[in-house]
Motif scaffolding. Structure first.
Motif, PDB file in Angstrom:
ATOM      1  N   HIS A   8     -21.518  37.681  18.467  1.00 16.63           N
ATOM      2  CA  HIS A   8     -20.529  36.606  18.475  1.00 16.63           C
ATOM      3  C   HIS A   8     -21.219  35.275  18.198  1.00 16.63           C
ATOM      4  O   HIS A   8     -22.197  34.925  18.855  1.00 16.63           O
ATOM      5  CB  HIS A   8     -19.845  36.560  19.839  1.00 16.63           C
ATOM      6  N   GLY A  10     -22.162  31.724  18.641  1.00 13.14           N
ATOM      7  CA  GLY A  10     -22.019  30.658  19.624  1.00 13.14           C
ATOM      8  C   GLY A  10     -21.193  31.069  20.832  1.00 13.14           C
ATOM      9  O   GLY A  10     -21.081  32.247  21.175  1.00 13.14           O
ATOM     10  N   HIS A  11     -20.591  30.060  21.473  1.00  9.82           N
ATOM     11  CA  HIS A  11     -19.799  30.289  22.690  1.00  9.82           C
ATOM     12  C   HIS A  11     -18.438  29.635  22.517  1.00  9.82           C
ATOM     13  O   HIS A  11     -18.308  28.414  22.602  1.00  9.82           O
ATOM     14  CB  HIS A  11     -20.517  29.705  23.905  1.00  9.82           C
ATOM     15  N   GLU A  14     -15.099  33.840  23.763  1.00  8.53           N
ATOM     16  CA  GLU A  14     -15.625  35.196  23.927  1.00  8.53           C
ATOM     17  C   GLU A  14     -15.122  35.863  25.198  1.00  8.53           C
ATOM     18  O   GLU A  14     -15.255  37.083  25.365  1.00  8.53           O
ATOM     19  CB  GLU A  14     -17.151  35.201  23.908  1.00  8.53           C
ATOM     20  N   ASP A  15     -14.495  35.073  26.109  1.00 15.40           N
ATOM     21  CA  ASP A  15     -13.904  35.694  27.293  1.00 15.40           C
ATOM     22  C   ASP A  15     -12.673  36.528  26.958  1.00 15.40           C
ATOM     23  O   ASP A  15     -12.127  37.218  27.824  1.00 15.40           O
ATOM     24  CB  ASP A  15     -13.570  34.635  28.352  1.00 15.40           C
ATOM     25  N   HIS A  34     -24.657  36.787  21.872  1.00 16.94           N
ATOM     26  CA  HIS A  34     -24.398  35.549  21.140  1.00 16.94           C
ATOM     27  C   HIS A  34     -25.488  35.281  20.105  1.00 16.94           C
ATOM     28  O   HIS A  34     -26.678  35.451  20.379  1.00 16.94           O
ATOM     29  CB  HIS A  34     -24.307  34.380  22.111  1.00 16.94           C
TER      30      HIS A  34
END
Length: 243
Positions: A8, A10-11, A14-15, A34
């Protein structure tokens, strides 16, 4: 137990993966690793660099150690900006680096469109018009007719991730077209896992979103078929696409 791995960028949002894992209600584990992300990943050049072989290869060891049986590069724009041939090369490189079946969110959309039998689609993306247009070109190359493309402007992943259901629905409605059999929302930074049934009810047609199709694609790679109505029309169709 089926273990699936995702790289994935970056952040942002993603939850959605643990939420999807819960909605699957089965013996399926989703592991997210990540990858590095440039400070401003919105240009075509930055998107191409985001999905470089080096960046993808850096995360595969962790996925192998997790027991993943397949890996998906969880970025639509980081794949389709290379065109179909370049995206195929990207996936082949990922498969070789991981030693596992591999795909990307861009190909997940192409396969999912076929799975639900959508001949014509509309695209709604929080991307610039030129980048959104590249996604339309990618889908056309894979045999899907695109009847409308709506780019809402290049904004940061954090801004996209902060959009509530009302703004997600507004994006989908702005993109929708009377001739479209389905609406596609390709942003992996967009939270959609909790909204899929509501979106399809409000638009009265199937809706395909990035994390949804990415997980479905990983299941396809492992020949798993899961009926999960809370994840939209895509997860209620049989048989799964064979390619």
């Amino acid at each position: 137990m089926t273990a699936l791995g995702f790289l994935h960028p970056g952040h942002a949002a993603e939850d959605d993966y643990p939420r999807i894992e819960q909605l699957l209600g089965s013996d399926i584990r989703l592991t997210v690793v990540h990858t590095d992300l440039d400070e401003d990943p919105r240009s075509v050049e930055a998107l191409r660099a985001m999905g470089s072989a080096q960046r993808l290869a850096a995360g595969v060891e962790e996925l192998r150690l997790s027991g993943a049986e397949a890996v998906v590069w969880a970025s639509a724009s980081g794949s389709f900006v290379h065109g179909v041939q370049g995206a195929h090369e990207q996936v082949r490189g990922l498969a070789m680096a991981a030693g596992l079946p591999a795909s990307s969110t861009a190909f997940a959309f192409a396969h999912a469109v076929r799975e639900i039998g959508a001949d014509r689609v509309a695209i709604g993306a929080a991307l610039s018009d030129d980048v959104a247009g590249l996604f339309a070109e990618f889908l056309r190359e894979t045999g899907t007719e695109v009847v409308a493309v709506h780019g809402s402007g290049a904004v940061t992943p954090a801004e996209v991730a902060g959009r509530d259901y009302g703004r997600v629905l507004a994006l989908a409605r702005e993109a929708d077209h009377p001739d479209a059999d389905a609406v596609l929302l390709p942003d992996t930074a967009l939270h959609t896992a909790a909204h899929l049934t509501a979106l399809e009810k409000d638009l009265a047609k199937p809706v395909l979103t990035a994390h949804q199709v990415t997980v479905w694609e990983a299941l396809r790679l492992t020949d798993r078929r899961v009926n999960a109505p809370d994840l939209g029309t895509l997860f209620t169709r049989e048989p799964i696409v064979q390619v």
